[in-house]
Design an enzyme around this catalytic site. Structure first.
Site, PDB file in Angstrom:
ATOM      1  N   HIS A   1      31.389 -43.819 -36.200  1.00  8.67           N
ATOM      2  CA  HIS A   1      29.957 -43.480 -36.251  1.00  8.67           C
ATOM      3  C   HIS A   1      29.078 -44.708 -36.039  1.00  8.67           C
ATOM      4  CE1 HIS A   1      29.951 -44.389 -40.707  1.00  8.67           C
ATOM      5  NE2 HIS A   1      28.709 -44.737 -40.437  1.00  8.67           N
TER       6      HIS A   1
ATOM      7  N   ASP B   1      37.078 -41.355 -38.181  1.00  4.50           N
ATOM      8  CA  ASP B   1      35.922 -42.248 -38.106  1.00  4.50           C
ATOM      9  C   ASP B   1      36.382 -43.693 -37.918  1.00  4.50           C
ATOM     10  OD1 ASP B   1      33.345 -43.130 -38.103  1.00  4.50           O
ATOM     11  OD2 ASP B   1      32.981 -42.806 -40.250  1.00  4.50           O
TER      12      ASP B   1
ATOM     13  N   SER C   1      28.854 -49.399 -43.612  1.00  2.00           N
ATOM     14  CA  SER C   1      29.739 -48.613 -42.751  1.00  2.00           C
ATOM     15  C   SER C   1      30.479 -49.481 -41.752  1.00  2.00           C
ATOM     16  CB  SER C   1      28.928 -47.593 -41.953  1.00  2.00           C
ATOM     17  OG  SER C   1      28.728 -46.457 -42.706  1.00  2.00           O
ATOM     18  N   GLY C   2      31.702 -49.092 -41.480  1.00  4.18           N
ATOM     19  CA  GLY C   2      32.501 -49.807 -40.495  1.00  4.18           C
ATOM     20  C   GLY C   2      33.204 -51.012 -41.082  1.00  4.18           C
TER      21      GLY C   2
HETATM   22  N1  ARG Z   1      27.619 -44.391 -43.740  1.00  5.02           N
HETATM   23  C1  ARG Z   1      27.195 -45.513 -44.511  1.00  5.02           C
HETATM   24  C2  ARG Z   1      26.733 -46.706 -43.693  1.00  5.02           C
HETATM   25  O1  ARG Z   1      26.194 -46.577 -42.672  1.00  5.02           O
HETATM   26  C3  ARG Z   1      28.220 -45.949 -45.459  1.00  5.02           C
HETATM   27  C4  ARG Z   1      28.038 -45.213 -46.650  1.00  5.02           C
HETATM   28  C5  ARG Z   1      29.021 -45.539 -47.647  1.00  5.02           C
HETATM   29  N2  ARG Z   1      28.476 -44.993 -48.798  1.00  5.02           N
HETATM   30  C6  ARG Z   1      29.062 -44.995 -49.951  1.00  5.02           C
HETATM   31  N3  ARG Z   1      28.421 -44.502 -50.942  1.00  5.02           N
HETATM   32  N4  ARG Z   1      30.264 -45.525 -50.086  1.00  5.02           N
HETATM   33  O2  ARG Z   1      26.751 -47.825 -44.071  1.00  5.02           O
END
Ligand code: ARG
Length: 275
Positions: free
Chosen positions: A88, A140, A232-233
Site C-alpha cells: 500500500h 501487503d 507503514s512499510g
Molecule cells: N497504515 C499505516 C501507515 O501508513 C500503518 C498503521 C499501523 N497502525 C497500527 N496501529 N499499527 O503508516
C-alpha cells in the site's frame, strides 16, 4: 496509511510514531492474557513516545519520501539495492494507482529527518505483490529496487514457511518515523518499540478480516505500544531478521487492538530480492 500530502517541513507537520506506555512489567506480562491492566491505562499514566532509536543501531531501516520530499512510509534494506516495504506504500492514496518510481526516494542512515545525513537513493522500479488489492486483504508487500547501492548494512529476511518467530508471545521490535500517538505530535527522529506477537484469536477479534496466512498481529492487550500512521512499510524485527512489515491498524495503541503486519514467511520465497 502515510501522511498524505502533509509535509515534514513547517509546524503543521504531524505524523510521528510509536508510542510506549511504561506501565510496568504488568503490561509486558499481560501479553497473552485477555484481561488487561486497568489503572495504568489512564492516559495520564502513560509515557508516550516510545524509545529513540538510531540508524546506527538499525542501519537497514529507510524512510520513503514522495515527490514532494515528504516521508510517508518506511522500508527495510534486504540487500544494497532492495527495499522491502508495504504494497500500500507503493500506491498513491488519492488515485489508487501505483506511484511512479521516479517520485520515490529511500533515505538510509538518517536518524533525524531534519538533517542531511545518510544517503538518498532513487528508486528504479517497484514490484508490488500481484495478489495485493488493499491492505485488509493481505499480500501487503512490495520490493523497491534502488538505482544505486547504498552502504548501509541490509537485514536478513525470515525464511519461507518459518513459524517460530510468529509464536504468540515472542518479542519483536518495530521501527519508524510515524506518529508518536494516534493524533498527537510528530517525531522527526527514528523510534522503535518492542511488542509481542499476539494469538490469531486476539488478532481476529480486533480485525474480522484477519487472515492468518498473510498477516499477523503484535501488541499488548493494554495497548500503548504500537506502530502508527507513517510507520507503514517499516520493519518488524525478531532474532536479527525481518519478520513483518507494518501494514495497518485501527487507531494506534488502543487496548485490545494490536497492529497488523504482513507475515513475511508466507512471501519470502517469491519476493524478487536477488539483484
Ligand atoms: N497504515 C499505516 C501507515 O501508513 C500503518 C498503521 C499501523 N497502525 C497500527 N496501529 N499499527 O503508516
Amino acid at each position: 496509511m502515510g501522511r498524505g500530502s502533509e509535509g515534514r517541513t513547517g509546524t503543521a507537520r504531524r505524523g510521528a510514531l510509536l508510542r510506549l506506555v511504561v506501565t510496568s512489567a504488568v503490561t509486558a506480562l499481560a501479553g497473552l492474557h485477555p484481561v488487561a491492566a486497568s489503572a495504568e491505562e489512564q492516559p495520564e499514566a502513560r509515557v508516550l513516545g516510545g524509545a529513540d532509536s538510531t540508524t546506527d543501531d538499525a542501519p537497514w531501516v529507510v524512510a520513503l519520501t514522495d515527490g514532494y520530499g515528504h516521508q510517508f512510509c518506511g522500508g527495510t534494506l534486504v540487500s544494497p539495492v532492495k527495499v522491502v516495504t508495504a504494497a500500500h506504500c507503493a500506491m498513491d492514496p488519492t488515485t489508487g494507482a501505483q506511484r511512479p518510481p521516479k517520485e520515490l526516494r529511500a533515505i538510509a542512515g538518517r536518524t533525524d529527518l531534519r538533517t542531511q545525513r545518510g544517503v538518498v537513493a532513487e528508486v528504479e522500479r517497484i514490484w508490488v505483490h500481484p495478489g495485493f488489492r488493499d491492505y485488509t486483504r493481505g499480500s501487503d508487500v512490495a520490493v523497491l529496487t534502488l538505482r544505486q547501492p547504498v552502504p548501509q548494512r541490509p537485514l536478513a529476511m525470515v525464511g519461507q514457511g518459518e513459524a517460530a518467530p510468529y509464536r504468540p508471545g515472542s518479542m519483536a521490535r518495530v521501527y519508524g518515523w510515524g506518529r508518536t500517538s494516534e493524533s498527537g505530535p510528530p517525531s522527526d527522529t527514528l523510534r522503535s518499540v518492542e511488542i509481542p506477537v499476539t494469538t490469531d484469536e486476539a488478532c481476529r477479534s480486533a480485525y474480522p478480516n484477519y487472515d492468518a496466512q498473510s498477516m499477523f498481529c503484535a501488541g499488548v492487550p493494554a495497548g500503548g505500544t504500537d506502530a502508527c500512521a507513517g510507520d507503514s512499510g517499516g520493519p518488524l524485527v525478531a532474532g536479527g531478521r525481518l519478520i513483518g512489515v507494518v501494514s495497518y491498524g485501527t487507531g494506534c495503541g488502543r487496548p485490545n487492538t494490536p497492529g497488523v503486519y504482513t507475515r513475511l514467511s508466507s512471501y519470502a520465497g517469491e519476493l524478487p530480492v536477488q539483484s
